[in-house]
Design an enzyme around this catalytic site. Sequence first.
Site, PDB file in Angstrom:
ATOM      1  N   SER A  23      -8.500  10.345  10.891  1.00 53.42           N
ATOM      2  CA  SER A  23      -7.722   9.244  10.043  1.00 53.42           C
ATOM      3  C   SER A  23      -6.564   9.554   9.430  1.00 53.42           C
ATOM      4  CB  SER A  23      -9.151   8.763   9.045  1.00 53.42           C
ATOM      5  OG  SER A  23      -8.182   7.594   8.090  1.00 53.42           O
ATOM      6  N   LEU A  24      -6.491  10.770   8.706  1.00 51.68           N
ATOM      7  CA  LEU A  24      -5.074  11.216   8.375  1.00 51.68           C
ATOM      8  C   LEU A  24      -4.100  11.386   9.556  1.00 51.68           C
ATOM      9  CD1 LEU A  24      -6.030  14.181   5.863  1.00 51.68           C
ATOM     10  CD2 LEU A  24      -6.099  11.744   5.466  1.00 51.68           C
ATOM     11  N   GLY A  39       0.916  -1.323   0.039  1.00 54.18           N
ATOM     12  CA  GLY A  39       0.192   0.136   0.009  1.00 54.18           C
ATOM     13  C   GLY A  39       0.800   1.244  -0.104  1.00 54.18           C
ATOM     14  N   ALA A  40       0.426   2.269  -0.886  1.00 46.25           N
ATOM     15  CA  ALA A  40       1.317   3.674  -1.031  1.00 46.25           C
ATOM     16  C   ALA A  40       0.427   4.462  -0.729  1.00 46.25           C
ATOM     17  CB  ALA A  40       1.945   3.415  -2.522  1.00 46.25           C
ATOM     18  N   GLU A  63     -16.882  17.342   5.536  1.00 49.15           N
ATOM     19  CA  GLU A  63     -17.487  17.790   6.562  1.00 49.15           C
ATOM     20  C   GLU A  63     -16.849  19.381   6.827  1.00 49.15           C
ATOM     21  OE1 GLU A  63     -17.354  15.129   9.989  1.00 49.15           O
ATOM     22  OE2 GLU A  63     -16.615  16.713  11.397  1.00 49.15           O
ATOM     23  N   GLN A 122     -18.905   3.518   9.202  1.00 44.23           N
ATOM     24  CA  GLN A 122     -19.178   4.678   9.312  1.00 44.23           C
ATOM     25  C   GLN A 122     -19.832   5.205   7.997  1.00 44.23           C
ATOM     26  OE1 GLN A 122     -16.133   8.432   9.429  1.00 44.23           O
ATOM     27  NE2 GLN A 122     -17.355   8.270  11.262  1.00 44.23           N
ATOM     28  N   ARG A 134     -20.157  11.991  13.673  1.00 45.38           N
ATOM     29  CA  ARG A 134     -20.948  11.749  12.466  1.00 45.38           C
ATOM     30  C   ARG A 134     -21.975  10.488  12.651  1.00 45.38           C
ATOM     31  NH1 ARG A 134     -15.312  11.243   8.626  1.00 45.38           N
ATOM     32  NH2 ARG A 134     -15.322  13.349   8.315  1.00 45.38           N
ATOM     33  N   GLY A 153       1.171   3.793   4.330  1.00 46.77           N
ATOM     34  CA  GLY A 153       2.255   2.890   3.583  1.00 46.77           C
ATOM     35  C   GLY A 153       3.444   3.607   3.250  1.00 46.77           C
ATOM     36  N   LEU A 212     -18.679  12.301  -1.705  1.00 44.34           N
ATOM     37  CA  LEU A 212     -18.641  13.097  -0.467  1.00 44.34           C
ATOM     38  C   LEU A 212     -18.581  14.474  -0.815  1.00 44.34           C
ATOM     39  CD1 LEU A 212     -17.922  12.658   2.610  1.00 44.34           C
ATOM     40  CD2 LEU A 212     -15.403  13.235   1.944  1.00 44.34           C
ATOM     41  N   ARG A 251     -15.510   7.107  14.287  1.00 44.25           N
ATOM     42  CA  ARG A 251     -14.255   8.114  14.182  1.00 44.25           C
ATOM     43  C   ARG A 251     -14.711   9.351  13.934  1.00 44.25           C
ATOM     44  NH1 ARG A 251     -11.941  10.265   9.427  1.00 44.25           N
ATOM     45  NH2 ARG A 251     -12.948   9.272   7.923  1.00 44.25           N
ATOM     46  N   PHE A 281     -13.718  20.504  13.527  1.00 45.51           N
ATOM     47  CA  PHE A 281     -14.723  19.412  12.815  1.00 45.51           C
ATOM     48  C   PHE A 281     -15.496  18.949  13.853  1.00 45.51           C
ATOM     49  CE2 PHE A 281     -13.253  17.161   8.874  1.00 45.51           C
ATOM     50  CZ  PHE A 281     -13.350  18.108   8.199  1.00 45.51           C
ATOM     51  N   HIS A 322     -18.766   5.401   4.300  1.00 42.02           N
ATOM     52  CA  HIS A 322     -17.389   6.102   4.245  1.00 42.02           C
ATOM     53  C   HIS A 322     -16.184   5.616   4.644  1.00 42.02           C
ATOM     54  CE1 HIS A 322     -15.293   9.886   3.900  1.00 42.02           C
ATOM     55  NE2 HIS A 322     -15.092   9.939   5.227  1.00 42.02           N
ATOM     56  N   HIS A 343     -21.076   8.625   6.475  1.00 36.38           N
ATOM     57  CA  HIS A 343     -20.815   9.964   6.406  1.00 36.38           C
ATOM     58  C   HIS A 343     -22.099  10.823   6.293  1.00 36.38           C
ATOM     59  CE1 HIS A 343     -19.069  13.987   5.602  1.00 36.38           C
ATOM     60  NE2 HIS A 343     -17.874  13.565   5.900  1.00 36.38           N
TER      61      HIS A 343
HETATM   62  C1  LIG Z   1     -13.587  10.995  -0.261  1.00 38.51           C
HETATM   63  C2  LIG Z   1     -12.873  10.863   1.152  1.00 38.51           C
HETATM   64  C3  LIG Z   1     -12.589  11.683   1.929  1.00 38.51           C
HETATM   65  C4  LIG Z   1     -11.887  11.846   3.151  1.00 38.51           C
HETATM   66  N1  LIG Z   1     -11.542  12.825   3.796  1.00 38.51           N
HETATM   67  C5  LIG Z   1     -10.589  12.454   4.982  1.00 38.51           C
HETATM   68  C6  LIG Z   1     -10.405  13.695   5.753  1.00 38.51           C
HETATM   69  O1  LIG Z   1     -10.402  15.019   5.276  1.00 38.51           O
HETATM   70  N2  LIG Z   1      -9.499  13.517   6.974  1.00 38.51           N
HETATM   71  C7  LIG Z   1      -9.310  12.285   7.375  1.00 38.51           C
HETATM   72  O2  LIG Z   1      -8.884  12.332   8.557  1.00 38.51           O
HETATM   73  N3  LIG Z   1      -9.736  11.166   6.617  1.00 38.51           N
HETATM   74  C8  LIG Z   1     -10.541  11.425   5.622  1.00 38.51           C
HETATM   75  N4  LIG Z   1     -10.857  10.252   4.793  1.00 38.51           N
HETATM   76  C9  LIG Z   1     -10.238   8.980   5.276  1.00 38.51           C
HETATM   77  C10 LIG Z   1      -8.845   8.880   4.783  1.00 38.51           C
HETATM   78  O3  LIG Z   1      -8.647   9.467   3.798  1.00 38.51           O
HETATM   79  C11 LIG Z   1      -8.454   7.289   4.832  1.00 38.51           C
HETATM   80  O4  LIG Z   1      -8.794   6.383   5.666  1.00 38.51           O
HETATM   81  C12 LIG Z   1      -6.937   7.075   4.748  1.00 38.51           C
HETATM   82  O5  LIG Z   1      -6.311   8.109   3.824  1.00 38.51           O
HETATM   83  C13 LIG Z   1      -6.595   5.956   4.273  1.00 38.51           C
HETATM   84  O6  LIG Z   1      -5.329   5.838   4.235  1.00 38.51           O
HETATM   85  P1  LIG Z   1      -4.502   4.278   4.044  1.00 38.51           P
HETATM   86  O7  LIG Z   1      -3.211   4.675   3.935  1.00 38.51           O
HETATM   87  O8  LIG Z   1      -4.781   3.634   5.127  1.00 38.51           O
HETATM   88  O9  LIG Z   1      -4.924   3.684   2.986  1.00 38.51           O
HETATM   89  P2  LIG Z   1      -5.174   4.230   1.117  1.00 38.51           P
HETATM   90  O10 LIG Z   1      -4.827   5.650   1.044  1.00 38.51           O
HETATM   91  O11 LIG Z   1      -6.754   3.934   0.862  1.00 38.51           O
HETATM   92  O12 LIG Z   1      -3.909   3.442   0.231  1.00 38.51           O
HETATM   93  C14 LIG Z   1      -4.273   1.944   0.201  1.00 38.51           C
HETATM   94  C15 LIG Z   1      -3.023   1.552  -0.623  1.00 38.51           C
HETATM   95  O13 LIG Z   1      -3.164   0.284  -0.751  1.00 38.51           O
HETATM   96  C16 LIG Z   1      -2.787  -0.358  -1.890  1.00 38.51           C
HETATM   97  N5  LIG Z   1      -3.357  -1.761  -2.174  1.00 38.51           N
HETATM   98  C17 LIG Z   1      -4.606  -2.085  -1.852  1.00 38.51           C
HETATM   99  N6  LIG Z   1      -4.740  -3.669  -1.830  1.00 38.51           N
HETATM  100  C18 LIG Z   1      -3.848  -3.937  -2.650  1.00 38.51           C
HETATM  101  C19 LIG Z   1      -3.118  -4.946  -3.434  1.00 38.51           C
HETATM  102  N7  LIG Z   1      -4.081  -6.240  -3.029  1.00 38.51           N
HETATM  103  N8  LIG Z   1      -1.996  -5.143  -3.655  1.00 38.51           N
HETATM  104  C20 LIG Z   1      -1.255  -4.097  -3.691  1.00 38.51           C
HETATM  105  N9  LIG Z   1      -1.665  -2.902  -3.343  1.00 38.51           N
HETATM  106  C21 LIG Z   1      -2.688  -2.724  -2.897  1.00 38.51           C
HETATM  107  C22 LIG Z   1      -3.568   0.593  -2.950  1.00 38.51           C
HETATM  108  O14 LIG Z   1      -2.725   0.899  -4.173  1.00 38.51           O
HETATM  109  C23 LIG Z   1      -3.244   1.935  -2.073  1.00 38.51           C
HETATM  110  O15 LIG Z   1      -1.810   2.542  -2.392  1.00 38.51           O
HETATM  111  C24 LIG Z   1     -11.508  10.387   3.652  1.00 38.51           C
HETATM  112  C25 LIG Z   1     -11.816   9.330   3.060  1.00 38.51           C
HETATM  113  C26 LIG Z   1     -12.337   9.531   1.725  1.00 38.51           C
HETATM  114  C27 LIG Z   1     -12.934   8.330   0.938  1.00 38.51           C
END
Ligand SMILES: Cc1cc2nc3c(=O)[nH]c(=O)nc-3n(C[C@H](O)[C@H](O)[C@H](O)COP(=O)(O)OP(=O)(O)OC[C@H]3O[C@@H](n4cnc5c(N)ncnc54)[C@H](O)[C@@H]3O)c2cc1C
Length: 557
Positions: free
Chosen positions: A377-378, A10-11, A242, A227, A273, A15, A239, A372, A114, A337, A229
């Site tokens: 989450s960020l 995951g990137a 918020e 969750q 939420r 990640g 979305l 949450r 928020f 969400h 939203h």
């Molecule tokens: C529209 C939206 C708005 C949001 N706004 C906010 C906000 O303002 N503030 C906040 O705190 N949170 C917010 N959230 C939630 C937050 O963005 C996410 O929970 C968080 O960014 C998730 O980050 P992550 O690194 O865990 O996963 P992600 O950013 O989802 O990354 C997952 C990674 O895993 C990789 N991956 C998955 N499966 C595989 C596989 N089988 N093989 C290889 N690679 C794989 C993908 O390629 C990707 O790089 C929002 C979410 C959404 C959907």
Amino acid sequence: MHQHDVLIIGAGLAGLRAAVEAARMGVDAAVVTKVHPVRSHSNAAQGGINAPLTDRGDEWEGHALDTIKGSDYLADQDAVELMSREAGAAIIELEHMGVIFSRNEDGQLGTRRFGGQKVARTFFVGAITGSAMLHVLYEQAIKLDVNIYEEWFVSNLIIEDGACRGVVAMNIHSGELHTIKAKAVIMATGGAGRVFEPSTNALICTGEGLGLAYRAGAPLMDMEMIQYHPTTLAGSGILLSEAARGEGAYLLNSEGERFMKTYAPDYLELASRDVVSRAEQTEINEGRGIDGNILLDLRHLGRQFIEERLGYLQEVAVEFLGMDLAEQPVPIRPGMHYIMGGIKTNVDGATEVPGLYAAGETANVSVHGGNRLGANSLLDTVVFGRRAAVAAAEYARTVGLHSSDESMLELEKKRYQDLLDRPADLRSAHVRREMAENMTAGIGVFRDQASIDGAIAKVEELRGVYARVAVENKGKVFNTDLMSAIELEYMLDVAQAVCAGADARKESRGAHFRTDMPERDDENWLKHTLVYKDGDGARVETLDVTITNWQPVERVY
Ligand SMILES: Cc1cc2nc3c(=O)[nH]c(=O)nc-3n(C[C@H](O)[C@H](O)[C@H](O)COP(=O)(O)OP(=O)(O)OC[C@H]3O[C@@H](n4cnc5c(N)ncnc54)[C@H](O)[C@@H]3O)c2cc1C
């Protein structure tokens, strides 16, 4: 065969933050991602990231308490404490790396308020916070020479002597399968939004990471905590951040009333939420909605303010509804969400499978509990992404040479070939849609035993027909049909675990609101649900919540 010390799947923000830390520690770190790093769902985060900064007179305890109350007392308080204490340093570090946070009139980092929080402590980059952070972390990873397997799809874990020692992945460009061996693996695969329909999540948020860990024996924790939203656009389900309510937008019912005053007299639109989504759904169910929606009204904020501070939201409203936020209220409703549940980890990202770590939305260290808070989450991704990398790198130093066993690769090749060889029958897209609509119907904003039983029966039926899912595209290059079929198998695992958690938790807490058991039951249910894979089914155990300083009290906003 490829090999590394620490392999991160995951990137997204979790990640990449992990990769930066592992590289800084001097271990050989690599990232494997099914999409280009900056296409990860983190890119879509709009609203911001929370941190209590002491120079504002904000202290970590305030953030921790808001988070714990927001979680409906299901978060583990030791983990929340760590997150709140480390938040300030994490934000400053991001700023120093190059994230250009929006500033206030005094030139300091600006904040917005928020939901579920007493004070404004959400830092942001306009309405592109996630994108700004992701691009900067990607640059840092490149600067540190992290290996990136870009557009490689992980479809299985390599487990040797009970420990995780790498993955099998398909290079999506060529269709070839490879093993990537590692001394430690960090799962940072994000959420599972697409197990529900509609969802605010990107189409790539299919939750394989959860399914992979579940199959490897790691328990998934509090999966029933989904969750919804409060503000997703009517029709498309996209979305509207918020940030709109954070900047002062109103929620109105069909009578033009700011109905939140009935449900959350102090916090109004900025209650947590789960509370706001339930209030909206109640208004809709009681006939005070407008075609199944309610209204989000920004008109009083004025055109200039909307365009400066919420420009992206304006774009979304214009593009998807042809509506101008400065002129008209927009129809919105609660939409799936985020998943609070995830792979159970300790505060250092370790799962119950040696060598397997997890961070970000796919993990559950339990800082979000039953609900949450927006912008937490960020924060979770960067704090626990970093911590998981430290632990994984240290663990990797204790592991000897990589094994040369390639048996998992052979099994995986056979699995792909079997899928390709199946005669045309069911398409994965159909099964996916049926599963996802069923999950929203059964495990929605409100649920009860009958709806949960219905969801369970449907998921089991669909698990039964999975063996008939066939792939029409037999090609090697960018075979997304094939990937989709494999994703579906793990999505059905996630659905099973969500249903099992929802069935087990006999109370209402946070996002899990059962109309047949509407009270929170601290006596029996101040507990996490742990779902283990058990043969073809799921087994549920429970685990006490860690309480440090904050005893559960009634939750009012
Ligand atoms: C529209 C939206 C708005 C949001 N706004 C906010 C906000 O303002 N503030 C906040 O705190 N949170 C917010 N959230 C939630 C937050 O963005 C996410 O929970 C968080 O960014 C998730 O980050 P992550 O690194 O865990 O996963 P992600 O950013 O989802 O990354 C997952 C990674 O895993 C990789 N991956 C998955 N499966 C595989 C596989 N089988 N093989 C290889 N690679 C794989 C993908 O390629 C990707 O790089 C929002 C979410 C959404 C959907």
